[in-house]
Write a protein that holds these residues in place. Structure first.
Motif, mmCIF file in Angstrom:
data_model
loop_
_atom_site.group_PDB
_atom_site.id
_atom_site.type_symbol
_atom_site.label_atom_id
_atom_site.label_comp_id
_atom_site.label_asym_id
_atom_site.label_seq_id
_atom_site.Cartn_x
_atom_site.Cartn_y
_atom_site.Cartn_z
ATOM 1 N N LYS A 65 -88.725 -31.127 13.774
ATOM 2 C CA LYS A 65 -89.090 -30.725 15.139
ATOM 3 C C LYS A 65 -88.106 -31.205 16.195
ATOM 4 O O LYS A 65 -88.093 -30.673 17.312
ATOM 5 C CB LYS A 65 -90.484 -31.253 15.489
ATOM 6 C CG LYS A 65 -91.625 -30.522 14.825
ATOM 7 C CD LYS A 65 -92.966 -31.020 15.347
ATOM 8 C CE LYS A 65 -93.163 -30.703 16.837
ATOM 9 N NZ LYS A 65 -94.510 -31.087 17.287
ATOM 10 N N ASN A 66 -87.307 -32.195 15.877
ATOM 11 C CA ASN A 66 -86.388 -32.753 16.865
ATOM 12 C C ASN A 66 -85.493 -31.667 17.444
ATOM 13 O O ASN A 66 -84.954 -30.841 16.719
ATOM 14 C CB ASN A 66 -85.506 -33.828 16.224
ATOM 15 C CG ASN A 66 -86.320 -34.886 15.518
ATOM 16 O OD1 ASN A 66 -87.016 -34.592 14.557
ATOM 17 N ND2 ASN A 66 -86.219 -36.102 15.979
ATOM 18 N N LEU A 67 -85.307 -31.688 18.756
ATOM 19 C CA LEU A 67 -84.444 -30.720 19.436
ATOM 20 C C LEU A 67 -83.023 -31.261 19.475
ATOM 21 O O LEU A 67 -82.752 -32.274 20.120
ATOM 22 C CB LEU A 67 -84.952 -30.450 20.855
ATOM 23 C CG LEU A 67 -86.406 -29.980 20.978
ATOM 24 C CD1 LEU A 67 -86.774 -29.748 22.447
ATOM 25 C CD2 LEU A 67 -86.644 -28.709 20.168
ATOM 26 N N VAL A 68 -82.121 -30.596 18.774
ATOM 27 C CA VAL A 68 -80.729 -31.045 18.704
ATOM 28 C C VAL A 68 -79.818 -29.826 18.824
ATOM 29 O O VAL A 68 -80.247 -28.678 18.617
ATOM 30 C CB VAL A 68 -80.434 -31.783 17.379
ATOM 31 C CG1 VAL A 68 -81.298 -33.036 17.247
ATOM 32 C CG2 VAL A 68 -80.649 -30.861 16.183
ATOM 33 N N ASP A 69 -78.544 -30.067 19.143
ATOM 34 C CA ASP A 69 -77.602 -28.952 19.198
ATOM 35 C C ASP A 69 -77.217 -28.530 17.778
ATOM 36 O O ASP A 69 -77.560 -29.191 16.793
ATOM 37 C CB ASP A 69 -76.384 -29.284 20.059
ATOM 38 C CG ASP A 69 -75.531 -30.418 19.515
ATOM 39 O OD1 ASP A 69 -75.377 -30.531 18.278
ATOM 40 O OD2 ASP A 69 -74.997 -31.211 20.320
ATOM 41 N N TYR A 70 -76.482 -27.420 17.684
ATOM 42 C CA TYR A 70 -76.195 -26.841 16.369
ATOM 43 C C TYR A 70 -75.373 -27.786 15.499
ATOM 44 O O TYR A 70 -75.668 -27.970 14.310
ATOM 45 C CB TYR A 70 -75.448 -25.518 16.529
ATOM 46 C CG TYR A 70 -75.243 -24.791 15.223
ATOM 47 C CD1 TYR A 70 -76.181 -23.874 14.763
ATOM 48 C CD2 TYR A 70 -74.120 -25.027 14.433
ATOM 49 C CE1 TYR A 70 -75.998 -23.210 13.554
ATOM 50 C CE2 TYR A 70 -73.935 -24.368 13.225
ATOM 51 C CZ TYR A 70 -74.881 -23.463 12.793
ATOM 52 O OH TYR A 70 -74.705 -22.818 11.594
ATOM 53 N N ASP A 71 -74.353 -28.398 16.080
ATOM 54 C CA ASP A 71 -73.493 -29.279 15.286
ATOM 55 C C ASP A 71 -74.265 -30.490 14.773
ATOM 56 O O ASP A 71 -74.074 -30.924 13.628
ATOM 57 C CB ASP A 71 -72.286 -29.731 16.112
ATOM 58 C CG ASP A 71 -71.341 -28.582 16.430
ATOM 59 O OD1 ASP A 71 -71.268 -27.643 15.617
ATOM 60 O OD2 ASP A 71 -70.678 -28.625 17.482
ATOM 61 N N MET A 72 -75.159 -31.027 15.612
ATOM 62 C CA MET A 72 -75.979 -32.153 15.171
ATOM 63 C C MET A 72 -76.920 -31.720 14.054
ATOM 64 O O MET A 72 -77.102 -32.438 13.053
ATOM 65 C CB MET A 72 -76.782 -32.721 16.336
ATOM 66 C CG MET A 72 -77.693 -33.874 15.972
ATOM 67 S SD MET A 72 -76.794 -35.352 15.434
ATOM 68 C CE MET A 72 -76.148 -35.912 17.030
ATOM 69 N N ALA A 73 -77.528 -30.539 14.188
ATOM 70 C CA ALA A 73 -78.412 -30.031 13.144
ATOM 71 C C ALA A 73 -77.654 -29.856 11.832
ATOM 72 O O ALA A 73 -78.142 -30.230 10.759
ATOM 73 C CB ALA A 73 -79.023 -28.706 13.588
ATOM 74 N N GLU A 74 -76.456 -29.312 11.913
ATOM 75 C CA GLU A 74 -75.640 -29.107 10.717
ATOM 76 C C GLU A 74 -75.313 -30.435 10.044
ATOM 77 O O GLU A 74 -75.391 -30.574 8.815
ATOM 78 C CB GLU A 74 -74.356 -28.371 11.095
ATOM 79 C CG GLU A 74 -73.508 -27.945 9.919
ATOM 80 C CD GLU A 74 -72.332 -27.082 10.349
ATOM 81 O OE1 GLU A 74 -72.152 -26.007 9.758
ATOM 82 O OE2 GLU A 74 -71.602 -27.487 11.285
ATOM 83 N N ASN A 75 -74.964 -31.436 10.845
ATOM 84 C CA ASN A 75 -74.631 -32.753 10.298
ATOM 85 C C ASN A 75 -75.841 -33.418 9.655
ATOM 86 O O ASN A 75 -75.733 -34.052 8.593
ATOM 87 C CB ASN A 75 -74.050 -33.649 11.390
ATOM 88 C CG ASN A 75 -72.641 -33.246 11.782
ATOM 89 O OD1 ASN A 75 -71.909 -32.648 10.989
ATOM 90 N ND2 ASN A 75 -72.244 -33.556 13.007
ATOM 91 N N LYS A 76 -76.998 -33.295 10.286
ATOM 92 C CA LYS A 76 -78.192 -33.930 9.740
ATOM 93 C C LYS A 76 -78.604 -33.281 8.416
ATOM 94 O O LYS A 76 -79.002 -33.975 7.476
ATOM 95 C CB LYS A 76 -79.326 -33.892 10.765
ATOM 96 C CG LYS A 76 -79.160 -34.910 11.886
ATOM 97 C CD LYS A 76 -80.371 -34.961 12.780
ATOM 98 C CE LYS A 76 -80.258 -36.095 13.797
ATOM 99 N NZ LYS A 76 -80.330 -37.433 13.165
ATOM 100 N N CYS A 77 -78.507 -31.961 8.335
ATOM 101 C CA CYS A 77 -78.801 -31.307 7.053
ATOM 102 C C CYS A 77 -77.776 -31.704 5.996
ATOM 103 O O CYS A 77 -78.121 -31.939 4.834
ATOM 104 C CB CYS A 77 -78.809 -29.792 7.226
ATOM 105 S SG CYS A 77 -80.264 -29.131 8.073
ATOM 106 N N ARG A 78 -76.516 -31.783 6.380
ATOM 107 C CA ARG A 78 -75.462 -32.158 5.436
ATOM 108 C C ARG A 78 -75.690 -33.559 4.886
ATOM 109 O O ARG A 78 -75.418 -33.841 3.714
ATOM 110 C CB ARG A 78 -74.100 -32.077 6.121
ATOM 111 C CG ARG A 78 -72.931 -32.397 5.187
ATOM 112 C CD ARG A 78 -71.604 -32.346 5.931
ATOM 113 N NE ARG A 78 -71.321 -30.998 6.415
ATOM 114 C CZ ARG A 78 -71.113 -30.688 7.692
ATOM 115 N NH1 ARG A 78 -71.176 -31.627 8.622
ATOM 116 N NH2 ARG A 78 -70.841 -29.439 8.028
ATOM 117 N N ASP A 79 -76.188 -34.452 5.714
ATOM 118 C CA ASP A 79 -76.389 -35.836 5.294
ATOM 119 C C ASP A 79 -77.722 -36.066 4.590
ATOM 120 O O ASP A 79 -77.948 -37.133 4.036
ATOM 121 C CB ASP A 79 -76.329 -36.766 6.517
ATOM 122 C CG ASP A 79 -74.932 -36.857 7.104
ATOM 123 O OD1 ASP A 79 -73.965 -36.571 6.369
ATOM 124 O OD2 ASP A 79 -74.801 -37.199 8.291
#
Length: 371
Positions: A65-79
């Protein structure tokens, strides 16, 4: 118990030397996609409990649910490496069919209300990030009215197939200069109706990652029978542990979602134990999983001391159901009186045998999971 007698005669315990190796690829990393209906997703939300409302899981997706920008979302999924194996890189969600598109929009509807008071369709919580991004021919509005799949890539590096749900006249890929930086609308997001739109990378939305694991935690404290029912309502079964790979995946699951074990708690404190599907209620000593598959011990399976003991002397009925400690030990327990959290299992994983004769290990960095 008969099973205990077989165990001590023919199976090693954790007292034996165990070789733990890193395994790059295992069969359980492949998740078969299956449609999940709205009722099942609501039941999956129930599994999350009242204290974990920021994360929702299905057997295909994990929604934050956290609201983040696209690059942050991509990094969090990657990690996010839980269930992925040592070398696997997590990704933002790939949405290549109607079923998965429906699943992701349903999760968004459960997490955030559609068009609630004071909001409009462009607000941050009305959309969810996915893994589709335009990587070629980023020229701006006047050159990009036509959707060409070869210009777009999912986070996996694959081009999209013919399936898409673009809003009328989208993608339009507008261009914007902000603080001296040129941005293009080249990231895809999905709304409550399952409609796609392209937008700027600095926009903030919730996000969905593809999920590759076998297990989903139920965080409510319930009896074994209640746990079984909650898993079934969500289209799952109460968890099975078939080998050392499953055991290691579960231990990582506990660490990621429940944190470190509190050393001040007594061994059998309720937070330390979770229900699994093993039981011998039909015939004493004849252990099986809830789907009828016989339980078999495996190398590295460790019981608490002298277990299973059935412990009828403690109560009016014996200990006929299986639980697992957060550190990986097994214990038989009471099905009607004890209340614990529980582990559900995705049905496509329930019959997989991932035995390789070795354990697995994965890198875990607690700073990666501050969701």
């Amino acid at each position: 118990k008969q099973w205990y007698q077989r165990r001590v005669r023919g199976f090693p315990t954790m007292a034996s030397p165990v070789l733990v190796l890193l395994v790059a690829a295992l069969p359980f990393l492949v998740v078969v996609h299956a449609a999940v209906n709205v009722t099942q997703i609501r039941a999956l939300k129930t599994l999350s409990g009242e204290n974990n409302a920021n994360v929702f899981m299905t057997c295909n997706l994990i929604f934050f649910k956290n609201l983040v920008d696209y690059d942050m979302a991509e990094n969090k999924c990657r990690d996010f490496k839980y269930g992925m194996g040592y070398t696997y890189t997590g990704t933002l969600a790939t949405v290549n069919d109607e079923e998965k598109n429906t699943e992701i929009k349903t999760l968004l509807n459960l997490a955030y209300e559609k068009n609630s008071v004071g909001k409009n369709k462009w607000n941050a919580d009305q959309w969810v990030w996915t893994g589709l991004r335009k990587t070629k021919n980023n020229y701006g509005f006047s050159y990009t009215k036509v959707y060409n799949t070869s210009d777009w890539e999912w986070a996996t590096g694959e081009n999209p197939i013919d399936f898409h749900k673009w809003m009328n006249n989208m993608p339009d890929q507008r261009k914007l200069t902000k603080h001296g930086v040129v941005y293009y609308q080249n990231q895809m997001r999905i709304n409550h109706d399952g409609v796609w739109d392209d937008t700027f990378t600095y926009k903030e939305h919730p996000y969905a990652c593809d999920y590759k694991g076998k297990y989903i935690l139920g965080l409510n404290y319930v009896t074994w029978h209640h746990a079984k029912r909650e898993c079934n309502n969500a289209g799952l079964i109460l968890g099975k542990v078939l080998d050392g790979n499953d055991l290691n995946e579960l231990k990582r699951l506990f660490h990621v979602f429940l944190g470190a074990v509190n050393e001040t708690h007594a061994k059998f404190y309720k937070e330390n134990w979770l229900w699994l599907g093993g039981n011998d209620m039909d015939s004493e000593g004849d252990w099986h999983w809830t789907d009828g598959e016989p339980m078999n011990e495996f190398y590295g399976m460790e019981w608490t001391r002298y277990m299973p003991d059935n412990a009828e002397y403690i109560g009016t009925v014996g200990q006929n159901v299986l639980s697992i400690a957060r550190w990986g030990q097994f214990d038989d327990s009471f099905d009607h009186t004890r209340k614990r959290r529980f582990v559900c299992m995705c049905p496509q994983s329930a019959s997989e045998d991932t035995s390789t004769g070795m354990g697995i290990s994965a890198v875990y960095n607690s700073t990666l999971y501050n969701y």
